[in-house]
Design an enzyme around this catalytic site. Sequence first.
Site, PDB file in Angstrom:
ATOM      1  CG  ASP A  83       4.398 -26.114 -10.934  1.00  0.00           C
ATOM      2  OD1 ASP A  83       5.189 -26.941 -11.416  1.00  0.00           O
ATOM      3  OD2 ASP A  83       4.148 -25.019 -11.489  1.00  0.00           O
ATOM      4  N   GLY A 181       8.572 -17.781 -16.944  1.00  0.00           N
ATOM      5  CA  GLY A 181       8.374 -16.330 -16.875  1.00  0.00           C
ATOM      6  C   GLY A 181       8.311 -15.695 -18.256  1.00  0.00           C
ATOM      7  N   GLY A 209       7.176 -23.438 -18.833  1.00  0.00           N
ATOM      8  CA  GLY A 209       7.473 -22.138 -19.439  1.00  0.00           C
ATOM      9  C   GLY A 209       6.613 -21.900 -20.667  1.00  0.00           C
TER      10      GLY A 209
END
Length: 280
Positions: A83, A181, A209
């Site tokens: 990632d 987040g 996300g």
Amino acid sequence: MYTKVRDLLALGKENNACILAFDCADVNMIRSVCMGAEKAKKPVIIMLHPSPTYKNILPFGVFAQTTKYFADSVSVPVGLHLDHCGDFDEILTAIHEGFDSVMADGSLLPLDENIAFTRKVVEVARNFGVDVEGELGHVGVAMESDDFSKKEFFTKPDEVTRFTEETGVTSLAVSFGSAHGLYKFPPKLDIDHLIELRNATETPLVLHGGTGIDDDQLKAAFANGINKINIGTEFYMLNTRLNKEFYADETQAPYTFPAYIQPVLTDYIAKRLELCTVEL
Ligand SMILES: [Zn+2]
């Protein structure tokens, strides 16, 4: 069955579907993703977010070999991906130690520099048959700002065409309303904008996300050009909660922990994979 990410993304694209990719930090998480995929009979991708603290637990080579070992213990296809990484040398180290798919994240750079950085990674990676995901536009951090919801920060369709042609990436993370987040308020994906991005390239598109976006919006994104989604935060949070619950009793023996945590993580993964409409 260990499988290259490019083959998984091709499977997603052929089926107009999305492959789910989960960030993992330890062996319990890696193994549970494999078992969850087997239970759901769906393909999956295991990712390492290369933060320095993780590498103290599982160096690149150990993470890669662990993933390949457990991937080969199940019948469904499982891929491995590095990632977010914006460090050229670190990407080379990961490739050297067994990662055959990496993200070259130059999204904070001006466009020309992002293209130059990403192309440099692709030129090297190609020699080793390694896939490269780029990022264009900025998928920011939800808690830090709400810029992710503003259209001026979305990825621009004409830049998608230029970026994919000039870099040769095998997939591209784009921005159309999500952020990393936890969100302060529910995000709203701009599906019309996504369709413009999809029409600007043949390259599979990636959504970052994934935590906190409702399933109906995710399904709309998957039906309109998103072939890979990264899920980190919600999987981490479940993992953290289970660790806290188990180790609240300090007499617990660590060797009994896998039997406690893996079934719960496995069920979570299998449930999440219902979003994947690929039929194997
Ligand atoms: Zn991301």
